[in-house]
Design an enzyme around this catalytic site. Structure first.
Site, PDB file in Angstrom:
ATOM      1  N   HIS A  38      28.295  30.275 -33.200  1.00 55.36           N
ATOM      2  CA  HIS A  38      27.008  30.960 -33.223  1.00 55.36           C
ATOM      3  C   HIS A  38      26.684  31.465 -34.629  1.00 55.36           C
ATOM      4  O   HIS A  38      27.401  32.302 -35.174  1.00 55.36           O
ATOM      5  CB  HIS A  38      27.069  32.138 -32.243  1.00 55.36           C
ATOM      6  CG  HIS A  38      25.784  32.858 -32.044  1.00 55.36           C
ATOM      7  ND1 HIS A  38      25.699  34.228 -32.124  1.00 55.36           N
ATOM      8  CD2 HIS A  38      24.539  32.418 -31.737  1.00 55.36           C
ATOM      9  CE1 HIS A  38      24.455  34.605 -31.878  1.00 55.36           C
ATOM     10  NE2 HIS A  38      23.736  33.517 -31.643  1.00 55.36           N
ATOM     11  N   GLU A  65      25.638  26.551 -34.603  1.00 56.31           N
ATOM     12  CA  GLU A  65      24.282  26.924 -34.200  1.00 56.31           C
ATOM     13  C   GLU A  65      23.655  27.719 -35.329  1.00 56.31           C
ATOM     14  O   GLU A  65      24.346  28.476 -36.023  1.00 56.31           O
ATOM     15  CB  GLU A  65      24.338  27.769 -32.922  1.00 56.31           C
ATOM     16  CG  GLU A  65      22.988  28.161 -32.342  1.00 56.31           C
ATOM     17  CD  GLU A  65      22.447  29.488 -32.838  1.00 56.31           C
ATOM     18  OE1 GLU A  65      21.285  29.815 -32.535  1.00 56.31           O
ATOM     19  OE2 GLU A  65      23.175  30.203 -33.584  1.00 56.31           O
ATOM     20  N   ASP A  67      19.466  29.184 -37.074  1.00 59.56           N
ATOM     21  CA  ASP A  67      18.069  29.514 -36.833  1.00 59.56           C
ATOM     22  C   ASP A  67      17.231  29.141 -38.054  1.00 59.56           C
ATOM     23  O   ASP A  67      17.666  29.324 -39.196  1.00 59.56           O
ATOM     24  CB  ASP A  67      17.912  31.024 -36.590  1.00 59.56           C
ATOM     25  CG  ASP A  67      18.914  31.554 -35.575  1.00 59.56           C
ATOM     26  OD1 ASP A  67      18.653  31.425 -34.374  1.00 59.56           O
ATOM     27  OD2 ASP A  67      19.956  32.091 -35.996  1.00 59.56           O
ATOM     28  N   HIS A  80      18.299  34.548 -38.971  1.00 58.66           N
ATOM     29  CA  HIS A  80      18.033  34.865 -37.563  1.00 58.66           C
ATOM     30  C   HIS A  80      16.848  35.798 -37.377  1.00 58.66           C
ATOM     31  O   HIS A  80      15.937  35.517 -36.595  1.00 58.66           O
ATOM     32  CB  HIS A  80      19.272  35.493 -36.921  1.00 58.66           C
ATOM     33  CG  HIS A  80      19.055  35.917 -35.505  1.00 58.66           C
ATOM     34  ND1 HIS A  80      18.619  37.179 -35.149  1.00 58.66           N
ATOM     35  CD2 HIS A  80      19.185  35.229 -34.345  1.00 58.66           C
ATOM     36  CE1 HIS A  80      18.501  37.260 -33.838  1.00 58.66           C
ATOM     37  NE2 HIS A  80      18.829  36.091 -33.319  1.00 58.66           N
ATOM     38  N   GLU A 148      17.937  26.288 -33.775  1.00 54.56           N
ATOM     39  CA  GLU A 148      16.909  27.039 -33.057  1.00 54.56           C
ATOM     40  C   GLU A 148      15.682  27.261 -33.924  1.00 54.56           C
ATOM     41  O   GLU A 148      15.784  27.778 -35.045  1.00 54.56           O
ATOM     42  CB  GLU A 148      17.445  28.395 -32.595  1.00 54.56           C
ATOM     43  CG  GLU A 148      16.391  29.198 -31.835  1.00 54.56           C
ATOM     44  CD  GLU A 148      16.860  30.552 -31.359  1.00 54.56           C
ATOM     45  OE1 GLU A 148      15.996  31.365 -30.952  1.00 54.56           O
ATOM     46  OE2 GLU A 148      18.071  30.807 -31.396  1.00 54.56           O
TER      47      GLU A 148
END
Length: 289
Positions: A38, A65, A67, A80, A148
């Protein structure tokens, strides 16, 4: 007689072993969930920095992962929060620019910020990477990416811009599309836009839509990714029962799991992936018999 006895014993042992494997698979543990770091290995290095990608690679973690958001002058950057306050020294460098939102700063201004000291002095000077830089580092480590699109309501047309960067960096070729890239979002509209622009891209909807609504989302989403606190075995089974836009059953990645007991619990639900700040802890839990 001795040889026959040995052969018979060996056959029996092999049969028993095969039976154990079948039982193991029947309990849903034959295929372990993917472990996804993450924001990189964010318990070991400052989140969403290149150092966090490196830390995940050092642990042997295949998936990271992250953003993506957009600067005032149109550069896509990896961060993020929609504000720069929590993970950079923006208040010191630009004291008169509250509320310090990403969209209000140019790429050159953001490149001046320290995105590592808040985490620890060893990471002083770490920068907010551009999406291009991040993709190149992930590619360097031969990792896979769960990307994301963050706050798409703040950034009109960011879906097409993100896909353009992915394409320019070689992430939309057959090899990547076959299993190295997933684009996710909390926004169904944003995810639908990605699917409409590039139907071959694997997409994931963050959140937990009702079981009745799953077929509607399955028109453009390949995964349903709820919080682990809202997941259950029955819900995961319901998701798996619905075919996605590419004709395969929908998958489930849950977030954010950082301890061994919870990892084992959600693995027992049959999830396909576990997103975690502590990929080493989760992976070790999943390796236990």
């Amino acid at each position: 007689m001795h040889a026959r006895a040995v052969a018979a014993t060996t056959t029996a042992l092999l049969g028993a072993f095969a039976l154990l494997l079948l039982v193991h698979d029947a309990r849903g543990m034959g295929a372990r969930p993917e472990v996804i770091a993450h924001r990189g290995a964010s318990a070991r290095a400052p989140e969403n920095t290149l150092a966090a990608v490196d830390a995940a690679a050092d642990l042997g973690v295949r998936w990271v992962e992250t953003d993506v958001q957009r600067t005032r002058d149109g550069e896509l950057v990896v961060i993020h929060d929609d504000s720069l306050r929590r993970t950079t020294d923006v208040e010191e460098v630009f004291p008169g620019r509250a509320p310090w939102q990403v969209k209000d700063f140019t790429a050159a201004e953001i490149a001046r910020l320290d995105a590592g000291s808040w985490f620890g002095s060893a990471y002083a000077g770490a920068r907010v990477p551009t999406l291009k830089e991040y993709l190149r580092r992930v590619g360097h480590h031969h990792q896979k990416l769960l990307l994301e699109i963050k706050n798409p309501q703040l950034y009109p047309r960011i879906e097409g811009e993100t896909l353009k960067v992915l394409s320019n960096e070689g992430w939309l070729d057959r090899r990547h599309l076959a299993g190295r890239l997933i684009v996710q979002s909390f926004s169904a509209d944003s995810l639908r836009a990605v699917h409409d622009l590039r139907p071959a891209v694997t997409t994931g909807l963050l959140g937990k839509p009702s079981e009745a609504d799953l077929p509607r989302y399955a028109r453009f989403a390949d995964l349903i990714n709820p919080s682990h606190t809202s997941a259950s075995q029955s819900y995961v089974s319901a998701v798996h029962a619905v075919p996605g836009p590419h004709g395969k059953p929908l998958k489930v990645f849950v977030w954010t799991v950082d301890d061994a007991p919870v990892a084992c619990t959600v693995a027992g639900y049959g999830v396909d992936g576990i997103i975690t700040n502590r990929p080493d802890v989760v992976r070790q839990a999943l390796l236990r018999p």
